[in-house]
Design a protein around this motif. Sequence first.
Motif, PDB file in Angstrom:
ATOM      1  N   UNK B 397       0.863  -1.166  -0.176  1.00 22.80           N
ATOM      2  CA  UNK B 397       0.172   0.082  -0.115  1.00 22.80           C
ATOM      3  C   UNK B 397       0.951   1.411  -0.055  1.00 22.80           C
ATOM      4  N   UNK B 404      -4.116   0.830  -2.611  1.00 26.50           N
ATOM      5  CA  UNK B 404      -4.957   1.632  -1.421  1.00 26.50           C
ATOM      6  C   UNK B 404      -6.320   1.446  -1.286  1.00 26.50           C
TER       7      UNK B 404
ATOM      8  N   UNK C  48     -16.057   3.627   2.721  1.00 23.28           N
ATOM      9  CA  UNK C  48     -15.416   3.154   1.769  1.00 23.28           C
ATOM     10  C   UNK C  48     -15.664   3.907   0.491  1.00 23.28           C
ATOM     11  N   UNK C  96     -13.095   6.633   1.220  1.00 29.12           N
ATOM     12  CA  UNK C  96     -12.231   5.699   0.457  1.00 29.12           C
ATOM     13  C   UNK C  96     -11.260   4.515   1.240  1.00 29.12           C
ATOM     14  N   UNK C  98     -11.273   1.340   3.787  1.00 28.72           N
ATOM     15  CA  UNK C  98     -12.091  -0.014   3.769  1.00 28.72           C
ATOM     16  C   UNK C  98     -11.759  -0.634   5.276  1.00 28.72           C
ATOM     17  N   UNK C  99     -12.603  -1.196   6.109  1.00 24.70           N
ATOM     18  CA  UNK C  99     -11.985  -2.060   7.015  1.00 24.70           C
ATOM     19  C   UNK C  99     -12.006  -3.512   6.487  1.00 24.70           C
ATOM     20  N   UNK C 100     -10.835  -4.066   6.527  1.00 27.58           N
ATOM     21  CA  UNK C 100     -10.453  -5.380   5.876  1.00 27.58           C
ATOM     22  C   UNK C 100     -10.500  -6.519   6.977  1.00 27.58           C
ATOM     23  N   UNK C 101     -10.028  -6.284   8.206  1.00 28.61           N
ATOM     24  CA  UNK C 101     -10.122  -7.226   9.077  1.00 28.61           C
ATOM     25  C   UNK C 101     -10.630  -6.928  10.519  1.00 28.61           C
ATOM     26  N   UNK C 111      -7.557  -0.023   5.223  1.00 24.14           N
ATOM     27  CA  UNK C 111      -6.725   0.146   3.897  1.00 24.14           C
ATOM     28  C   UNK C 111      -7.488   1.576   3.316  1.00 24.14           C
ATOM     29  N   UNK C 112      -6.647   2.513   3.081  1.00 22.71           N
ATOM     30  CA  UNK C 112      -7.370   3.750   2.224  1.00 22.71           C
ATOM     31  C   UNK C 112      -5.998   4.456   2.047  1.00 22.71           C
ATOM     32  N   UNK C 115      -2.615   4.431   3.635  1.00 15.41           N
ATOM     33  CA  UNK C 115      -2.136   3.026   3.731  1.00 15.41           C
ATOM     34  C   UNK C 115      -3.016   1.721   4.484  1.00 15.41           C
ATOM     35  N   UNK C 116      -2.285   0.937   4.833  1.00 15.88           N
ATOM     36  CA  UNK C 116      -2.699  -0.336   5.438  1.00 15.88           C
ATOM     37  C   UNK C 116      -2.438  -0.016   6.980  1.00 15.88           C
ATOM     38  N   UNK C 273     -19.564  -9.534   6.550  1.00 15.73           N
ATOM     39  CA  UNK C 273     -18.011 -10.198   6.467  1.00 15.73           C
ATOM     40  C   UNK C 273     -17.127  -9.928   7.516  1.00 15.73           C
ATOM     41  N   UNK C 274     -17.200  -8.633   8.198  1.00 11.88           N
ATOM     42  CA  UNK C 274     -16.262  -8.347   9.331  1.00 11.88           C
ATOM     43  C   UNK C 274     -16.796  -9.225  10.753  1.00 11.88           C
ATOM     44  N   UNK C 277     -15.762 -12.787  10.720  1.00 14.54           N
ATOM     45  CA  UNK C 277     -14.690 -12.915  10.837  1.00 14.54           C
ATOM     46  C   UNK C 277     -14.217 -12.794  12.272  1.00 14.54           C
TER      47      UNK C 277
END
Lengths: 150, 484, 427
Positions: B397, B404, C48, C96, C98-101, C111-112, C115-116, C273-274, C277
Amino acid sequence: MIVEKEIQCVICPAGCELRLFCDATAAVLHRLEGAACAKGREFAERELTDPRRTLTSTVKVRGGRFPLVSVRSAAPLPKHILPAAVAMLGAIWTEAPVAAGQIILADIMGAGIALVATEAVERKKNDEIPEKRIVRVTGFLYNSNQRRET
Amino acid sequence: MEKYFDVAVIGGGAVGCAIARELCRYELAVVLLEKESDVGRGASGRNSAVVHAGFNNPPGSLAARLCVEGCAGFAAACRELAVPYRRSGKLVVALAPEDQPVLERLLAQGQANGVPELALWTPRQARAREPRLDSRGALWSGATGLTNPLLYTIALAENALANGAEIWLNFPVDAVARAGEGFILRAGERSLRAAWIVNAAGLYADRVAALAGDSAYRVYPCRGEYLVLDKQAAALLSTPVYPAPRPGVGGLGVHLTPTVDGNILIGPSAEYIDSRADTGTTAAVMTRLWEEAMRLLPALAQSRVIAAYAGLRSKIIPAGEQNFADFIVEHSRAVPGLINLVGVESPGLTASLPLARRVIRLLDEKMRLKAKPDFQPERKREGEFRFLPPKRRRAAAAADPAAREIVCRCETVTRREILTALNNPLGARALNAVKARSRAMTGRCQGGYCQRRVVAIMMEEYGIRSEDISLNGPESWLFTGAMK
Amino acid sequence: MAFYRGNEMSEEKILRPDLAIIGGGPAGLAAAAAARSAGAERVLVLEREPLAGGILNQCVHDGFGLVRFGENLTGPEYAARFLQAALAAGVEIRPQTMALELTAQKQLWILGPRGYVRVEAGAVILATGCRERTRGAIQIPGSRPAGVFTAGAAQYYLNRQNLMIGRRVLILGSGDIGLIMARRLTLEGARVLAVVEKMPYAGGLTRNISQCLEDYDIPLYLNHTVTKIEGRQRVESVTVVRLDEAGRAVSGAERVYDCDTVILSVGLIPENELALQAGVELSPVTGGAMVGDDLQTNIPGLFACGNALHVHDLVDYVSAEGETAARNAVTFIRAENRAAARPLIPVRPAAGLRYVMPFFVRPGARPLISLRVKEPLGRRRIVVKAGGRILAERKFPRLAPAKMERLTLREPVPLAATLLEVMIYDS
């Protein structure tokens, strides 16, 4: 002679089923059943003589962050002019930036009601213009070597 | 004057792509002709994604030999081509007492074929491997594996391209004429010349042969339907599970496959149909697939179906006849310069590279092939963001703005991966081409969220007009154009 | 729609807000502002899209905000009010992103544009909204041509991307978005042939049947469904069949529609989804978390609200639920609640109810009860009881599955209660 008519009230999500008892011309409301509030009567009377609906649609934007801006009529329009009004909107362009509440059109088809933006659309900033890639797309007919020159 | 090639391979399935790629090892001008907008659009992308060990085919058959050979080399090929592969093993389970002898017969057949790592397992052994499985015993095959057959096909095509082959998509050969020693092949207005034709047209192999003047074959389409389960089900199963085959079934029976991507497939059915284009699913089969899956693994009851699809086997024996017909790979008896591959159904994916080598031997008999010294068998591919550990995600990223942004939520696909997919060397730019390469639109929302984002990227960054955006090519348009 | 914002990247490895809200739609934005007024210092909203507001931004039609504001607002207007309130309250909104985990310890990775990044928040609210059921989920047989859209996707293409999706349209399912799209497509020049609903009643609100279908003479066929989609490349035809009382296709009652587009409006499912997880217990009925009256999930400090919890009929209630979640999250952050076990008294819905929210209540609480019925009912009385005690009671002239009904308890749940029952009586 009393004519009976059933309609749905569309003023609020309750969606009352209204029973209208009107005169033979269906223009004068004698009695109303099924309305949970006073707005139902107002709606029923108007529905008999001059049915109206709010117009909501979109208009194209030049130079905006988004290609469209959402719009509405400032007040409900005569129901029968809605299709023509939406068709007419297709020809309209507006210029970014657009402010929420901005008047896009002062008078929709002579009804004396304005068309207003329901959202803001910023101008597209330069750093937001996506990087263009060098790709030639000519429909989907590939009749020569497909290898990309690197 | 038409462009000239030494060899024209017809059919961009796994087999055709493998042939094109293997031909690139020699000093030959090679072209691969595919009627669809991308490779792998036929049976190659519509199967169980299993790399077979080779115990299902009669000893001595070409199918058995090439399957065993293909299976042995598949992992290495996938490494070379940067394609996912997992050596999952496989269980063929007995559900009724009469299934036990079937397992024993398969074991003997496999051993005769030289298949390694076969064993009959007790119910307890099977349960130790798959705790939710209730069987009366099983045949264990340790050599069976799983791959992503679409990516495998694409990788072969891309590697062929990188090694000098040309790939002509949207080129449905509709006429073949003799021209001196060779042929002129046409698709509508377009044409080319080739000295040799390798007919790897799968379901259409008989028709392509006939176009060239060889009417020796007949292909019978036999449809197999599948259901795809949500990834939530993946925890229930890690090994492909097959029922003991019953006689008269035109396939291996409805089985369960946990894919390399984390879904479970249920299928396929086997139904002879008249149309070679009808990859539609049917209500009756969908119901039956579900019932049969329940029989194998009742724990699936709570899982959700996210998609259904069907593929067509290219059978060369009509309905109701014996179960097995061998692969045909031969010089046409009627037309010199034509090599036909006919009746290549399962295990054609597994056997694709050995089949290609066999075609090369046939060519080598007629003209001495000269090895090309600079053939590069390896294909490079960036690792998927979703498989990166946190540290490397952070680095990816940091280095790349397009990494990103997640475009596909269900499968965690970044904007960079979409761009890479769209930028593919084959020039396949339909939505299904992006789907096959990136996995965007394959998850539980089936594109509900990400399709529009892919569309936006195609329009904004590639300048593709809305009218030209399609699922598979021009006829499968998505939009009539701008709304206003 | 996505935009690059140059290459700006600051070294940012971990964020520690008091409250992280996943989703900047009507639930998340309302929650954010409410959390600030309840005293949370750093409130972070992860959105997002480039613009917060969620699905409302594509709902250009009106009908929002009547309950909350007494005004008839369009989607963007409703969203803007909450966006402005959140910004004015000092909420940080990251677009922009997004929560990934999400882990069981409620650690987040996002992630946006920056960065992560890892996020460790005092509490987390899931306000991720819902998604649409797809063709795959309802298993419509046939081929897989282009031209099959979910209603929300179609709405986005038209209203946000200015793309027209077809000329002759058949709509399966009578959910509200499908009805709204029937009107929108008609006004934009497409021909909507019919809306087909497999149930004997409509899935959407009656006002939408009236103003979206009846106003435009679009037929609605109840007890009908699509049994086949045909077309090799693009949709060419759709087979519709009448269903008998048991829901079986009546043979001979098929009708084939020539059309190039099918729109599916066949239900919404909470986006979880989250939650999955993280190991949140989900209800098979609602598809959302099994929460208590404080809207807390089985993971302490993890809350859920809005359509991510259960699909609402009106956005006004979504926002209200977001605010409730926020207030309880702030209480949790302040540690007043940390030691308290999750509410233990289960809520039992009567047989005619599809579900009742919440799933559990704490003794002493006075929660709002939301519910939906399984099928349309006439005049009924709904009663909430604990032991023999009536805690709430309300009469309804009629009840419909499309409509979510709400009751507030007039007195708290008795401390000795072991079960909260929600009953339906003929009245």
